[in-house]
Every structure is written in structure tokens, then in C-alpha cells.
Write a protein that holds these residues in place. Structure first.
Motif, short mmCIF file in Angstrom:
data_model
loop_
_atom_site.label_atom_id
_atom_site.label_comp_id
_atom_site.label_asym_id
_atom_site.label_seq_id
_atom_site.Cartn_x
_atom_site.Cartn_y
_atom_site.Cartn_z
N PHE A 186 11.40 4.58 -6.27
CA PHE A 186 10.26 5.49 -6.30
C PHE A 186 9.12 4.90 -7.12
CE2 PHE A 186 8.06 9.31 -8.01
CZ PHE A 186 7.63 9.83 -6.79
N MET A 187 9.45 4.27 -8.25
CA MET A 187 8.42 3.62 -9.06
C MET A 187 7.80 2.44 -8.31
SD MET A 187 8.24 5.46 -11.67
CE MET A 187 7.08 4.47 -12.60
N MET A 188 8.61 1.74 -7.51
CA MET A 188 8.08 0.66 -6.69
C MET A 188 7.07 1.20 -5.68
SD MET A 188 10.06 -1.97 -4.13
CE MET A 188 11.18 -2.57 -5.36
N VAL A 189 7.37 2.37 -5.12
CA VAL A 189 6.45 2.98 -4.16
C VAL A 189 5.11 3.29 -4.83
CG1 VAL A 189 6.01 5.10 -2.87
CG2 VAL A 189 8.16 3.92 -2.58
N ILE A 190 5.18 3.93 -6.01
CA ILE A 190 3.94 4.26 -6.72
C ILE A 190 3.14 3.00 -7.02
CG2 ILE A 190 3.01 5.24 -8.86
CD1 ILE A 190 5.37 7.17 -8.88
N PHE A 191 3.84 1.97 -7.50
CA PHE A 191 3.17 0.72 -7.82
C PHE A 191 2.53 0.10 -6.58
CE2 PHE A 191 3.67 -3.94 -7.81
CZ PHE A 191 2.74 -4.27 -8.81
N LEU A 192 3.27 0.07 -5.48
CA LEU A 192 2.76 -0.56 -4.25
C LEU A 192 1.57 0.21 -3.68
CD1 LEU A 192 5.73 -1.86 -2.09
CD2 LEU A 192 3.73 -3.12 -2.83
N VAL A 193 1.70 1.53 -3.62
CA VAL A 193 0.60 2.33 -3.08
C VAL A 193 -0.64 2.14 -3.93
CG1 VAL A 193 -0.20 4.68 -2.67
CG2 VAL A 193 2.10 4.03 -1.97
N GLY A 194 -0.46 2.14 -5.27
CA GLY A 194 -1.60 1.92 -6.15
C GLY A 194 -2.21 0.55 -5.97
N LEU A 195 -1.32 -0.46 -5.83
CA LEU A 195 -1.80 -1.83 -5.66
C LEU A 195 -2.57 -1.99 -4.35
CD1 LEU A 195 -1.67 -4.74 -6.84
CD2 LEU A 195 0.36 -5.09 -5.41
N VAL A 196 -2.00 -1.46 -3.27
CA VAL A 196 -2.66 -1.56 -1.97
C VAL A 196 -4.00 -0.84 -1.99
CG1 VAL A 196 -2.52 -0.82 0.44
CG2 VAL A 196 -0.56 -1.89 -0.64
N SER A 197 -4.00 0.36 -2.58
CA SER A 197 -5.25 1.13 -2.64
C SER A 197 -6.30 0.38 -3.45
CB SER A 197 -4.99 2.50 -3.27
OG SER A 197 -4.01 3.20 -2.55
N MET A 198 -5.90 -0.19 -4.58
CA MET A 198 -6.85 -0.88 -5.44
C MET A 198 -7.39 -2.13 -4.75
SD MET A 198 -6.24 -2.29 -9.30
CE MET A 198 -5.18 -3.63 -8.75
N ILE A 199 -6.48 -2.93 -4.20
CA ILE A 199 -6.93 -4.18 -3.54
C ILE A 199 -7.87 -3.87 -2.38
CG2 ILE A 199 -6.16 -6.12 -2.13
CD1 ILE A 199 -3.69 -6.29 -3.86
N LEU A 200 -7.43 -2.98 -1.50
CA LEU A 200 -8.21 -2.72 -0.31
C LEU A 200 -9.54 -2.02 -0.65
CD1 LEU A 200 -5.57 -1.69 2.35
CD2 LEU A 200 -6.60 -3.89 1.94
N MET A 201 -9.48 -1.05 -1.56
CA MET A 201 -10.72 -0.33 -1.87
C MET A 201 -11.72 -1.26 -2.56
SD MET A 201 -10.42 2.52 -0.48
CE MET A 201 -11.97 3.17 -1.08
N ARG A 202 -11.26 -2.06 -3.53
CA ARG A 202 -12.18 -2.97 -4.21
C ARG A 202 -12.74 -4.02 -3.25
NH1 ARG A 202 -10.27 -5.51 -9.70
NH2 ARG A 202 -12.40 -6.33 -9.48
#
Length: 526
Positions: A186-202
Motif C-alpha cells: 500500500f505504501m508502494m502504491v502511494i509512493f508510485l502514484v505520487g511519483l507519477v503525478s509529480m513527474i508527469l505534472m511537472r
């Protein structure tokens, strides 16, 4: 009586009376059934001949006699050397017993001849059965061995719906490590979703910011700087994939496998499927057949959007891709099972029944789904026109190559499920009853989210390298999870089991290949 076989090779089972046990005097039993799931799993129910009546105690009594010649003794000695155990059922409750044991020196062998049965009842229902093996008799050729049994009935407070609880293993499945693995995933999911959102949005914000500055640029800057990276391939990104027929068939099959997994897990959470022999397999076959329109719809619509013309051929491939893989593996293993005279050998009638399901249920429903998919969502609706001539793909760094992206793409999805794989493998290969389907549902949801995030990142990196061949790369980067699962199955076989022999090895690696491939196709469709 059901089957007998070596304790360390749980899947290698034979008919109970393949050993020279004798049969009791009673000839018939009130109820007996064998479903499609039972037949495929090698359940071989045979009446023992023991006369047991509800609430009637039976004092120790001889029910038959074995005339032990050298051939029969050798059969029993072989079974005892290989730690054979047998399985029997009383009112659908499974019981296990050991055939016999050897002395410390391994020179003398003893057969357990006395079955002491204690049956618990609550009202008019059987809720508990215990078997104690006694009467150790030395195996000596040309002697007579008397087989005996006794039955003692006792009242029990166990409710009928809870009578299978004693077979469950909460200390194993609800161990702290199981909860920790779910939390970790579950923590991996949160990390991945945050990472993807940050990379793609930036990244996309910078891209759009540069794109929106075109009114401030002169004509030459606009011509030179208008497009770079992923925007340069906008005219090619919707180009049909290579081998669209196979690609669309795989996507349709992946959608169907996901639907089957979701429905079967939900049904297993609502109903205790483990209380009925073969019910899980029977349910999975029924759900797979019933969800065939899902395969046809998504596979047929994708093939039509990619401009495919041979839609009937695509429909046949999509319909029979998974059944052909499963049946082909089972057919190969069946030859080995027949050679070993094992109960796992699938009867000819069951093979015919499975073929009939494929041709008369799966194929017509797949046709309905394909027609609906082509008519409802088969028209291309791309936001931009596809270039007539494909643009050349520039050279890129080694880690941007599709092969590298594919190999790395499956690591994180596998990392989110590998602990659950251990519990699933143990329940299937070590005969523990898997009942924590809530955990399985959570892991399935986590796997979906992680796979989606990974494929988004992989696809973005590929497009940013101006490589528009994203369809197969996206599919295979997620499907490569199957490679890691299959590699893990090797570790499990050699370090977590004591399996041996051609039959068990082919059975294990054959069906693990089927499981891994199906999992890979399901992940790839994301």
C-alpha cells in the motif's frame, strides 16, 4: 475413499484401491457426486464398504482381510518408504491418514490396520470427524492381515456452517508478515502514484508552458521550437501496432482474465467455496465462459479501431487463446499422468465436456461481444490525423530502448505481490486451504494501480525519446511481471518444497507457466 500418494508430492495422487487395500462388505452409499471441477482436480471417490449409520456406535470390528502375498507386500513397502498418505471423506469432511511406518533401521515395515473414527454431530448434521490410526502390524509375506474399524459418535457444539474452520490455518494466513506485506504494498502504491503525478505534472506543465509561449516567438523560433520530445510523434502515436490481430486478442483476453479474477474473488469472499470439493475450479470455468463477451468486445473493438479486416480470425484467436494454452498444457501433463496411472489423468468424457464448453458457449458469446465491440466502439476517434509516412526513430540512450523498459517494467508490480504469491503457492502446492480472499482482493487492487503507474511512466519515457512504438512496449512492460513470478516459482520449488520426480516436476512447472502467462496477459492489458 479418495486418493493415496506420497506426502511430499501432494499433486501425485492415485486411486485409494491402487494399493491392495480390501473393501468392506457394504456395497452402496446414499449420496455420491463428481462435478467438472472434481474430475479436473483428480478426485476419485470410491466407496470404502464401511458400514456407518448416523448416531450408531460401532465397536471394534473386522471389516475385511488382506491375503498378503509378496506382490502386495512389495506394494505396501513401496508406499511406506515414500511416506504415502491417503484421503477419505465422511459427509464431505476430509480426513487424512498415513498408510504405515518403518522401524528406525528401515528393515521392517508396519501397516496401520485399525481406523478409529470419532464423529461429532450437532442436531442431525455431522460437524466434526477425527481419525486415529492404530493396530500396527508387521508386513510379512504369505500372511493374512485383518482390517478393522470402530465408530464413536459424540455431541458437538460446532455449528454446521463452521465445521470447516478446523481445517483453516489462521496462524499461517493471518501472520504478522501478511499484514506487513499488505501495508508495504500500500505504501508502494502511494509512493508510485505520487511519483507519477509529480513527474508527469511537472514535465507536462513545462511542455505546455513552452507550447503556450508561441505567441511571444517569432516565426523562426516557432518553427524550430514548437515541437520537441513526445509532441514530435503526435502524427505517428496513433499508428496501428505491429501484428494488430495478436495484440488485440491479447488485450481482449487480458480484460476477460481480469473480469474472471474480480468476480471469482468476490464470490469467494461471499461464499465459502473451499467447503465444496472442486467448487473454486467449477466457479472459475463457469465465470470464464460467461465473461466471453468481455473478451470479444474489447478485442474486437480495438482490432476494428486499428483498421483490421480479418475480424473473424481475430475472434477465433481471442476466444481460444487462453483455453488452447490451458488445454495444451493439461494435455501434455495428462500423458505423464496416464503413464503413472495417477488419478490426475483427466478422463476422456471430461475432456469432451471442456471442448463442448469452448465451442458451444465461449465461441458464440465471444462472437456476440465482437459484433457489439465493432459496432459500438470500433470507429477510430483519434484526436489528430496519422501521418501517411512514418517518421524515422532517432537513436536513443540504452536505457530508453524498448527491451530495457520491458525488463524493468515488471519489477515493481512483482514487488507488490510476491509475498501474496508465497501464500497462494503454499495453499495450492502444500494443500493448505486458502480462505483470506479479502487479502487477495486488496493485492489485486494494488497490482492494478502499480501496473497502471508503471506503464504510464514507461510509455512517457518511450514517447519522450521520440519512439512511437508504444503499444507493445506498454503491454510487455507490464506483462514482464509474469517472468519474475515464474522465476520466483523456481525458487519456491527448490527451497520451499520437497517435490521430486518427473510427474510432479512437469505438473508444477507446467501449471506455473500457465498461471504466470495468464497473470502477465492480465497485467499487460492495463
Amino acid at each position: 475413499m479418495n486418493t493415496v500418494g506420497p506426502y511430499h508430492n501432494r499433486q501425485e495422487t492415485y486411486k485409494y484401491f491402487s494399493l491392495p487395500f480390501c473393501v468392506g462388505s457394504k456395497k452402496s452409499i446414499s449420496h455420491y457426486h463428481e462435478t467438472l471441477g472434481e474430475a479436473l482436480q483428480g478426485v476419485e471417490l470410491e466407496f470404502s464398504g464401511l458400514d456407518i449409520k448416523f448416531k450408531d456406535d460401532v465397536m471394534p470390528a473386522t471389516y475385511c482381510e488382506i491375503d498378503l502375498d509378496k506382490e502386495k507386500r512389495d506394494a505396501f513397502v513401496y508406499a511406506i518408504k515414500n511416506h504415502y498418505w491417503y484421503q477419505m471423506y465422511i459427509d464431505d469432511l476430509p480426513i487424512w491418514g498415513i498408510v504405515g511406518e518403518a522401524d528406525e533401521n528401515g528393515e521392517d515395515y508396519y501397516l496401520w490396520t485399525y481406523k478409529k473414527l470419532e464423529i461429532g454431530f450437532n442436531g442431525n448434521r455431522i460437524v466434526d470427524v477425527n481419525l486415529t490410526s492404530e493396530g500396527k502390524v508387521k508386513l510379512v509375506p504369505n500372511t493374512k492381515i485383518q482390517m478393522s474399524y470402530s465408530v464413536k459418535w459424540k455431541k458437538s457444539d460446532v455449528k454446521f456452517e463452521d465445521r470447516f474452520d478446523k481445517y483453516l490455518d489462521p496462524s499461517f494466513f493471518q501472520h504478522r508478515i501478511h499484514w506487513f506485506s499488505i501495508f508495504n504494498s500500500f505504501m508502494m502504491v502511494i509512493f508510485l502514484v505520487g511519483l507519477v503525478s509529480m513527474i508527469l505534472m511537472r514535465t507536462l506543465r513545462k511542455d505546455y508552458a513552452r507550447y503556450s509561449k508561441e505567441e511571444e516567438m517569432d516565426d523562426m523560433d516557432r518553427d524550430l521550437g514548437d515541437e520537441y520530445g513526445w509532441k514530435q510523434v503526435h502524427g505517428d502515436v496513433f499508428r496501428p501496432s505491429s501484428h494488430p490481430l495478436i495484440f488485440s486478442s491479447l488485450i481482449g483476453s487480458g480484460c476477460q482474465i481480469f473480469a474472471v479474477s474480480l468476480i471469482v474473488i468476490i464470490v469467494a469472499m461471499i461464499e465459502d467455496l473451499y467447503t465444496e470439493r472442486g467448487s473454486m475450479l467449477s466457479t472459475a470455468i463457469f465465470v470464464y465462459a460467461a465473461t466471453s463477451p468481455v473478451n470479444g468486445y474489447f478485442g474486437g473493438s480495438l482490432y476494428a479501431r486499428q483498421g483490421g479486416r480479418r475480424w473473424i480470425k481475430q475472434m477465433f484467436i481471442g476466444a481460444f487463446l487462453i483455453p488452447a494454452m490451458v488445454c495444451g498444457t493439461a494435455f501434455f501433463i495428462n500423458f505423464i499422468a496416464i503413464y503413472y496411472h495417477a488419478s490426475r489423468a483427466i478422463p476422456f468424457g471430461t475432456m469432451v465436456a471442456v471442448c463442448c464448453i469452448c465451442f458451444f458457449v465461449i465461441l458464440p458469446l465471444n462472437l456476440v461481444g465482437t459484433i457489439l465491440g465493432r459496432n459500438l466502439s470500433g470507429q477510430p476517434n483519434f484526436p489528430c490525423r496519422v501521418n501517411a509516412v512514418p517518421r524515422p526513430i532517432p537513436e536513443k540512450k540504452w536505457f530508453m530502448e524498448p527491451a530495457v523498459i520491458v525488463c524493468l517494467g515488471g519489477i515493481l508490480p512483482f514487488g507488490s505481490i510476491f509475498i501474496e504469491m508465497y501464500f497462494i503457492f503454499t495453499s495450492f502446492w502444500a494443500y493448505k486451504i486458502y480462505y483470506v480472499y479479502g487479502f487477495m482482493m486488496l493485492v489485486l487492487v494494488i497490482l492494478c494501480i502499480v501496473t497502471v503507474c508503471v506503464t504510464i511512466v514507461c510509455t512517457y519515457f518511450l514517447l519522450n525519446a521520440e519512439d512511437y512504438r508504444w503499444q507493445w512496449t506498454s503491454f510487455l512492460s507490464a506483462a514482464s511481471t509474469a517472468i519474475y513470478v515464474y522465476m520466483y516459482s523456481f525458487y519456491y520449488y527448490f527451497f520451499k518444497t520437497k517435490m521430486y520426480g518427473l510427474f510432479q516436476t512437469s505438473f508444477y512447472f507446467g501449471y506455473m507457466a500457465v498461471f504466470s502467462t495468464a497473470l502477465g496477459i492480465m497485467c499487460g492489458k492495463f
